[in-house]
Write a protein that holds these residues in place. Structure first.
Motif, PDB file in Angstrom:
ATOM      1  N   THR A 137      67.237  59.845  58.811  1.00 15.34           N
ATOM      2  CA  THR A 137      68.589  59.979  58.245  1.00 15.34           C
ATOM      3  C   THR A 137      69.516  60.701  59.216  1.00 15.34           C
ATOM      4  OG1 THR A 137      67.704  59.983  56.000  1.00 15.34           O
ATOM      5  CG2 THR A 137      69.918  60.879  56.288  1.00 15.34           C
ATOM      6  N   GLN A 138      69.032  61.790  59.810  1.00 14.55           N
ATOM      7  CA  GLN A 138      69.855  62.555  60.757  1.00 14.55           C
ATOM      8  C   GLN A 138      70.266  61.693  61.947  1.00 14.55           C
ATOM      9  OE1 GLN A 138      67.107  65.776  61.542  1.00 14.55           O
ATOM     10  NE2 GLN A 138      68.304  67.208  60.310  1.00 14.55           N
ATOM     11  N   VAL A 139      69.310  60.969  62.520  1.00 14.96           N
ATOM     12  CA  VAL A 139      69.596  60.137  63.695  1.00 14.96           C
ATOM     13  C   VAL A 139      70.572  59.023  63.333  1.00 14.96           C
ATOM     14  CG1 VAL A 139      68.593  58.504  65.353  1.00 14.96           C
ATOM     15  CG2 VAL A 139      67.438  60.679  64.889  1.00 14.96           C
TER      16      VAL A 139
ATOM     17  N   ARG B 157      75.941  56.678  63.672  1.00 17.54           N
ATOM     18  CA  ARG B 157      77.098  56.047  63.015  1.00 17.54           C
ATOM     19  C   ARG B 157      78.374  56.851  63.270  1.00 17.54           C
ATOM     20  NH1 ARG B 157      74.073  53.453  63.804  1.00 17.54           N
ATOM     21  NH2 ARG B 157      72.595  52.286  62.614  1.00 17.54           N
ATOM     22  N   ARG B 158      78.265  58.181  63.159  1.00 20.16           N
ATOM     23  CA  ARG B 158      79.443  59.036  63.395  1.00 20.16           C
ATOM     24  C   ARG B 158      79.972  58.875  64.822  1.00 20.16           C
ATOM     25  NH1 ARG B 158      76.474  63.030  60.792  1.00 20.16           N
ATOM     26  NH2 ARG B 158      76.291  64.208  62.718  1.00 20.16           N
ATOM     27  N   ASN B 159      79.061  58.546  65.737  1.00 17.95           N
ATOM     28  CA  ASN B 159      79.449  58.345  67.132  1.00 17.95           C
ATOM     29  C   ASN B 159      79.648  56.867  67.469  1.00 17.95           C
ATOM     30  OD1 ASN B 159      79.323  61.078  68.727  1.00 17.95           O
ATOM     31  ND2 ASN B 159      77.717  61.142  67.190  1.00 17.95           N
TER      32      ASN B 159
END
Length: 113
Positions: free
Chosen positions: A93-95, A100-102
């Protein structure tokens, strides 16, 4: 009969030696299953970003992260860690959120070992 501990006495066969044996059974505990976390190659995510992800979320040194990134690039995927279900799920989930944010299509998955 609630047998903790279980007690078995020998039959009295006329012998004056009364012998007792205490048996205690230990419940078998299974280790929780482990899950492999893998990064998948794509043609758009920059190599530097993958190295950064490996350093940040998997605690790798720059050299380790670079080697794994090359494996992902050459072989299409690489196992980046093995964890309990909850930790593996969190890492994936973190990755994925970070990618996605980047605005990168980097894919991270997990499967039972």
């Amino acid at each position: 009969m609630n047998g903790w501990p279980l007690k078995m006495s020998d039959q009295n066969d006329g012998d004056d030696n009364d012998v007792s044996v205490v048996l205690q059974t230990r419940p078998k505990t299974k280790r929780p299953p482990l899950y492999k976390v893998m990064l998948l190659n794509d043609d758009f995510t920059p190599m530097e970003f993958v190295v950064h992800v490996l350093e940040r979320f998997f605690g790798m040194t720059h050299a380790q992260a670079f080697e794994i990134m090359l494996t992902v690039h050459k072989k299409g995927l690489a196992v980046v860690g093995v964890f309990s279900h909850e930790i593996a799920e969190t890492k994936v989930t973190q990755v994925m959120d970070f990618a996605r944010r980047n605005q990168h299509p980097l894919q991270c998955t997990m499967e039972k070992e």
